[in-house]
Scaffold this active site. Sequence first.
Site, PDB file in Angstrom:
ATOM      1  N   HIS A  19      12.320  84.887  -9.741  1.00 45.20           N
ATOM      2  CA  HIS A  19      11.885  83.530  -9.357  1.00 45.20           C
ATOM      3  C   HIS A  19      12.814  82.972  -8.271  1.00 45.20           C
ATOM      4  O   HIS A  19      12.348  82.376  -7.293  1.00 45.20           O
ATOM      5  CB  HIS A  19      11.935  82.570 -10.557  1.00 45.20           C
ATOM      6  CG  HIS A  19      10.976  82.895 -11.661  1.00 45.20           C
ATOM      7  ND1 HIS A  19      11.367  82.985 -12.974  1.00 45.20           N
ATOM      8  CD2 HIS A  19       9.641  83.118 -11.639  1.00 45.20           C
ATOM      9  CE1 HIS A  19      10.309  83.258 -13.740  1.00 45.20           C
ATOM     10  NE2 HIS A  19       9.255  83.348 -12.944  1.00 45.20           N
ATOM     11  N   LYS A  43       0.022  77.997 -24.035  1.00 50.73           N
ATOM     12  CA  LYS A  43       0.996  79.085 -24.090  1.00 50.73           C
ATOM     13  C   LYS A  43       2.049  78.757 -25.137  1.00 50.73           C
ATOM     14  O   LYS A  43       3.122  78.251 -24.833  1.00 50.73           O
ATOM     15  CB  LYS A  43       1.641  79.243 -22.707  1.00 50.73           C
ATOM     16  CG  LYS A  43       1.271  80.558 -22.038  1.00 50.73           C
ATOM     17  CD  LYS A  43       2.106  80.800 -20.810  1.00 50.73           C
ATOM     18  CE  LYS A  43       1.859  82.206 -20.274  1.00 50.73           C
ATOM     19  NZ  LYS A  43       2.618  82.455 -19.058  1.00 50.73           N
ATOM     20  N   ARG A  93       4.212  90.681  -7.563  1.00 51.22           N
ATOM     21  CA  ARG A  93       5.207  91.749  -7.696  1.00 51.22           C
ATOM     22  C   ARG A  93       4.580  93.114  -7.488  1.00 51.22           C
ATOM     23  O   ARG A  93       5.183  94.017  -6.928  1.00 51.22           O
ATOM     24  CB  ARG A  93       5.834  91.712  -9.098  1.00 51.22           C
ATOM     25  CG  ARG A  93       6.655  90.481  -9.364  1.00 51.22           C
ATOM     26  CD  ARG A  93       6.870  90.273 -10.835  1.00 51.22           C
ATOM     27  NE  ARG A  93       5.594  90.017 -11.496  1.00 51.22           N
ATOM     28  CZ  ARG A  93       5.452  89.604 -12.743  1.00 51.22           C
ATOM     29  NH1 ARG A  93       6.517  89.445 -13.504  1.00 51.22           N
ATOM     30  NH2 ARG A  93       4.277  89.370 -13.257  1.00 51.22           N
ATOM     31  N   SER A 131       9.711  86.982 -17.032  1.00 45.51           N
ATOM     32  CA  SER A 131      10.360  86.187 -18.081  1.00 45.51           C
ATOM     33  C   SER A 131      10.085  86.806 -19.446  1.00 45.51           C
ATOM     34  O   SER A 131      10.953  86.829 -20.316  1.00 45.51           O
ATOM     35  CB  SER A 131       9.843  84.755 -18.065  1.00 45.51           C
ATOM     36  OG  SER A 131      10.179  84.125 -16.861  1.00 45.51           O
TER      37      SER A 131
HETATM   38  O1  PNS Z   1       4.337  81.574 -14.705  1.00 45.99           O
HETATM   39  P1  PNS Z   1       2.897  81.599 -15.104  1.00 45.99           P
HETATM   40  O2  PNS Z   1       2.768  81.445 -16.595  1.00 45.99           O
HETATM   41  O3  PNS Z   1       2.183  82.807 -14.576  1.00 45.99           O
HETATM   42  O4  PNS Z   1       2.216  80.306 -14.422  1.00 45.99           O
HETATM   43  C1  PNS Z   1       0.847  80.006 -14.637  1.00 45.99           C
HETATM   44  C2  PNS Z   1       0.527  78.594 -14.131  1.00 45.99           C
HETATM   45  C3  PNS Z   1       1.423  77.579 -14.781  1.00 45.99           C
HETATM   46  C4  PNS Z   1       0.705  78.548 -12.644  1.00 45.99           C
HETATM   47  C5  PNS Z   1      -0.960  78.289 -14.482  1.00 45.99           C
HETATM   48  O5  PNS Z   1      -1.190  78.500 -15.849  1.00 45.99           O
HETATM   49  C6  PNS Z   1      -1.388  76.859 -14.120  1.00 45.99           C
HETATM   50  O6  PNS Z   1      -1.582  76.564 -12.966  1.00 45.99           O
HETATM   51  N1  PNS Z   1      -1.501  75.992 -15.134  1.00 45.99           N
HETATM   52  C7  PNS Z   1      -1.882  74.605 -14.951  1.00 45.99           C
HETATM   53  C8  PNS Z   1      -3.317  74.367 -15.438  1.00 45.99           C
HETATM   54  C9  PNS Z   1      -4.319  74.736 -14.375  1.00 45.99           C
HETATM   55  O7  PNS Z   1      -4.387  74.158 -13.320  1.00 45.99           O
HETATM   56  N2  PNS Z   1      -5.157  75.752 -14.695  1.00 45.99           N
HETATM   57  C10 PNS Z   1      -6.178  76.256 -13.801  1.00 45.99           C
HETATM   58  C11 PNS Z   1      -5.648  77.385 -12.937  1.00 45.99           C
HETATM   59  S1  PNS Z   1      -6.962  78.143 -12.054  1.00 45.99           S
END
Ligand code: PNS
Length: 173
Positions: A19, A43, A93, A131
């Site tokens: 990150h 989550k 990645r 993570s």
């Molecule tokens: O680190 P991660 O868990 O891969 O991040 C995922 C994240 C937080 C970017 C994604 O779950 C997110 O954007 N969540 C907010 C809710 C949202 O907007 N969902 C629709 C995405 S298309």
Amino acid sequence: MKHIVAIYPGSFDPVTNGHLDLINRGCKLFDNLIVAVAQNPDKGGSLFSVDERVEMLKAMTAQIDNVTVDAFEGLLMNYCIEKNANAVLRGIRAVSDYEFELQMALMNRKIEPRVETVFMMPAEKYSYLSSRIVREIASFGGPLTGLVPDMVEEHLHRRIAERRSAAFAIPSK
Ligand code: PNS
């Protein structure tokens, strides 16, 4: 010249060197980079609270002028509008990341076409780092050298020890 504000969203549970590598690349490309920790109720099973994750990220990015750290709840695109952000930064990645990232980027574009998703690749040495895998290695007492900053490693050991002693605690009547 346009002022580009980008959001780098994620769970960051906890922040890894991968990150931080992406943050260091992103802050050179964008005028402002907001690292945004998602308060994601779906989550479950997180190791650190959102506040703890924000604090760790703040400590790790304090020396970078154009990076701020925040938390957000709800839809990422609503948060982008609230922050007047033009872009979302996400790391890729390996090819395996691409399918999910593409789906998310296209869905976000459908919700808010004014916000572009920008993909960047971290250094190859972080291509296998996540993570989730850091939490797993830490839970078995494995080596975390080079995977997370020292401060995060200390937090991980402390939290896992706390969880372990809570699990073995004899409930009082
Ligand atoms: O680190 P991660 O868990 O891969 O991040 C995922 C994240 C937080 C970017 C994604 O779950 C997110 O954007 N969540 C907010 C809710 C949202 O907007 N969902 C629709 C995405 S298309």
